[in-house]
Design a protein around this motif. Structure first.
Motif, mmCIF file in Angstrom:
data_model
loop_
_atom_site.group_PDB
_atom_site.id
_atom_site.type_symbol
_atom_site.label_atom_id
_atom_site.label_comp_id
_atom_site.label_asym_id
_atom_site.label_seq_id
_atom_site.Cartn_x
_atom_site.Cartn_y
_atom_site.Cartn_z
ATOM 1 N N GLU A 1 98.678 11.113 -27.910
ATOM 2 C CA GLU A 1 97.301 10.702 -27.606
ATOM 3 C C GLU A 1 96.506 11.798 -26.914
ATOM 4 O O GLU A 1 97.064 12.808 -26.475
ATOM 5 C CB GLU A 1 97.332 9.452 -26.721
ATOM 6 C CG GLU A 1 98.029 8.275 -27.404
ATOM 7 C CD GLU A 1 98.115 7.055 -26.504
ATOM 8 O OE1 GLU A 1 98.206 7.255 -25.277
ATOM 9 O OE2 GLU A 1 98.096 5.935 -27.021
ATOM 10 N N GLY A 2 95.192 11.597 -26.835
ATOM 11 C CA GLY A 2 94.341 12.447 -26.019
ATOM 12 C C GLY A 2 93.488 13.435 -26.768
ATOM 13 O O GLY A 2 92.846 14.293 -26.160
ATOM 14 N N THR B 1 91.580 9.340 -32.114
ATOM 15 C CA THR B 1 92.078 10.317 -31.115
ATOM 16 C C THR B 1 93.599 10.402 -31.041
ATOM 17 O O THR B 1 94.130 11.101 -30.177
ATOM 18 C CB THR B 1 91.529 10.056 -29.680
ATOM 19 O OG1 THR B 1 92.205 8.925 -29.124
ATOM 20 C CG2 THR B 1 90.023 9.850 -29.698
#
Length: 609
Positions: free
Chosen positions: A349-350, A328
């Motif tokens: 991120e995310g 991710t």
């Protein structure tokens, strides 16, 4: 002095004359003026004939085109003579080339000696006279010389063109000197009656309005009266004369440069900037690049990702590498300009579904991240700040798996296999959409209007978002998993399911080459162009290797080992030709470069054989 005449029986006391043009036998051209002796030294040669002695017999070489003359030198008895070996055509050509080169260096006495001893002539006497008159600006004499040269020319029509070039120079020199009336007379009384290139004559007449010499030189892009412009004129004039009459300018340098370029072209590992200057190479050895200078040695293993790494891409300026993973995250790495080592710059991120595709904006300010098939979102990151500028999703049913930037850096296109194909701005606003295209991979053409898209029908089509037209460009027999396009927009590199890597010419719409060795099933593998002039191609493979080919050769020149699972993506640094990165399902990114030391243990299979 050593003898110029070698074997071959001759009649005692006879003086022999032999014509060497086009003969196959050899002549050793031995320099009689050795060890710094003056060319006018007694016993070496007189103005006309060079002499040397062989067992008491004197032999001399006279002047004349391809003619070798044997005669007795003064003061030596007339004894048995031996025939001089005749020059073949190629030997005579070489002597003339050397003579021209030495003449260009200003070694005139050496040239005279070479021509006398070999019995060759650098150029036809009429051509020499013509050359001298042109260089001295004696235009009327040069024009008369053309009448002598006419009989030696293949095309009599060329005389008119040569006369035009001469008169043009004469006209411009008169204008530069402020002799407007004389220039006008040349234009009206000499150039116009030739009835040749009337468009150019109209242009030349316009130069009469130039107010001063600087204005004239600027408008004509002409260097002005003098040696340089007359040399350039001679170079043009020579093209109308056979080489037997006057050699093409700097012919030896041209041949040497061609030889060096051919050797470079044939060098499998040549990966440095092309330099056409002969000063940058040695002529004493053949050109060869070692594989140790080539990026097929592991320089770094990046282990910061904690799952499969699906994609990697160097920025356009070569200073950063972006890697996307199933974990991710996107990691941005900084490339050290000196050591070429990579260090972690920031982590983005995310991306809930993982990151399977990345695209840098043309100025490297933004990075777009896409996910796998079930991902309906797209992330647009500001790289310098690390902030998310846009998170775009049109519908939860969408699949946005591929993206490409418009060259203007203000728009991008994105799409996926569920039939979405959008053009958007930087804030994710929809500008255009194309219905019913199941997109596998995208690329924006340099014209800013056309988008190339590979689809589920095993083809690449061109879509014009301005006039809403589309057309077939590439048709394959198997699914096109991914493709990339060369910097000049001419070539496309396709990874084709179960087939491997194919090179297509987009302009001619033909398959150019199929590259061998790579293992490709139905995984999406991303290959790339790379190296100086994009002469090389690199691809990942399901057999855990990275393959490198020279663009012109179907067989790999290197197989890079080290990864332990499928290699999904390879990216070649666009600025540093000796730097490459590969991303693998083994969770690592490998950075490849030249051998750090000559005795390094090799992990690059040599495919030369």
């Amino acid at each position: 002095h050593r003898a110029s005449a070698a074997e071959g029986a001759g009649e005692p006391g006879a003086s022999t004359v032999a014509t060497g043009q086009g003969q196959d036998s050899e002549l050793s051209c031995l320099n009689s003026a050795q060890n710094g002796e003056s060319s006018s030294a007694v016993g070496t040669h007189s103005n006309g004939v060079l002499t040397s002695t062989n067992n008491g017999n004197s032999v001399g070489a006279g002047l004349g085109s391809g003619t070798c003359v044997a005669s007795t030198s003064s003061g030596s008895e007339v004894g048995s003579m031996k025939k001089k070996k005749r020059l073949s055509q190629s030997e005579e050509d070489v002597i003339r080339l050397i003579g021209q080169h030495l003449d260009g260096l200003g070694l005139n006495q050496t040239v005279d000696l070479l021509m006398q001893e070999s019995g060759c002539r650098l150029e036809h006497t009429s051509a020499t006279k013509f050359r001298n008159h042109v260089m001295e600006g004696e235009w009327d004499k040069a024009e008369n010389d053309l009448n002598e040269l006419r009989a030696l020319m293949h095309s009599p029509n060329a005389i008119v063109r040569m006369k035009f070039l001469l008169l043009q120079q004469k006209y411009l020199e008169y204008l530069e000197d402020g002799k407007v009336l004389e220039a006008l007379q040349v234009l009206r009384g000499e150039l116009t009656p030739l009835k040749y290139n009337t468009d150019r004559i109209h242009v030349l007449s316009g130069y009469l309005m130039c107010s001063h010499a600087e204005d004239l030189r600027a408008k004509t892009e002409w260097e002005g009266k003098g040696t340089n412009s007359r040399c350039r004129l001679l170079d043009k004039l020579q093209t109308y004369l056979p080489p037997s009459v006057m050699l093409p300018p700097r012919r030896l340098q041209t041949l040497l440069r061609q030889a060096v370029e051919l050797q470079r072209d044939r060098c499998l590992y040549h990966n440095t900037k092309l330099d056409s200057s002969l000063d940058s190479v040695t002529l004493l050895l053949d050109h060869v690049c070692s594989r140790k200078q080539f990026p097929c040695y592991t320089q770094q293993i990046l282990t910061e990702h904690c799952n499969e790494v699906w994609f990697c891409k160097f920025s356009n300026d070569g200073t950063k590498l972006a890697t996307g993973s199933k974990d991710t995250t996107v990691i941005i790495w900084q490339v050290d300009p000196e050591s070429h080592q990579l260090k972690l710059l920031r982590t983005l991120e995310g991306h809930a579904y993982g990151v399977s595709y990345l695209a840098w904006s043309p100025d490297d300010t933004y990075l777009i991240a896409c996910g796998p098939d079930d991902c309906s979102e797209l992330w647009l990151w500001n790289v310098p700040t690390g902030e998310l500028r846009t998170k775009m999703s049109q519908s939860h049913e969408d699949s946005l798996t591929s993206v490409a930037w418009n060259p203007d850096g203000k728009r991008f296109v994105t799409g996926g296999q569920r039939g979405q194909f959008y053009q958007c701005d930087l804030d994710g606003n929809l500008l255009d959409s194309w219905e019913g295209v199941r997109v596998q991979c995208l690329w924006c053409v340099g014209d800013g209007r056309t988008v190339l898209a590979s689809d589920t029908h095993q083809r690449i089509r061109g879509y014009n978002f301005e006039d809403l037209t589309d057309r077939n460009i590439v048709q394959e027999d198997h699914p096109i998993m991914s493709f990339t396009v060369s910097k000049n927009g001419r070539l496309a590199l396709l990874n084709v399911a179960t087939q491997g890597v194919h090179l297509w010419d987009l302009q001619d719409r033909v398959l150019v080459r199929k590259y061998q060795g790579v293992t490709q099933g139905f995984y999406t593998i991303h290959s790339c162009f790379g190296g100086h002039n994009e002469d090389f191609i690199a691809s990942g493979s399901e057999d855990h290797k990275v393959y490198i080919w020279h663009r012109r050769s179907e067989l790999p020149i290197a197989e890079l080992t080290g990864h332990t699972r499928t290699v999904n993506c390879v990216s070649w640094n666009p600025i540093i030709p000796g730097l490459m990165a590969s991303a693998s399902d083994d969770g690592t990114v490998r950075v490849w470069g030249p051998a750090p030391f000559l005795d390094t243990q090799e992990n690059c299979s040599n495919m030369d054989s």
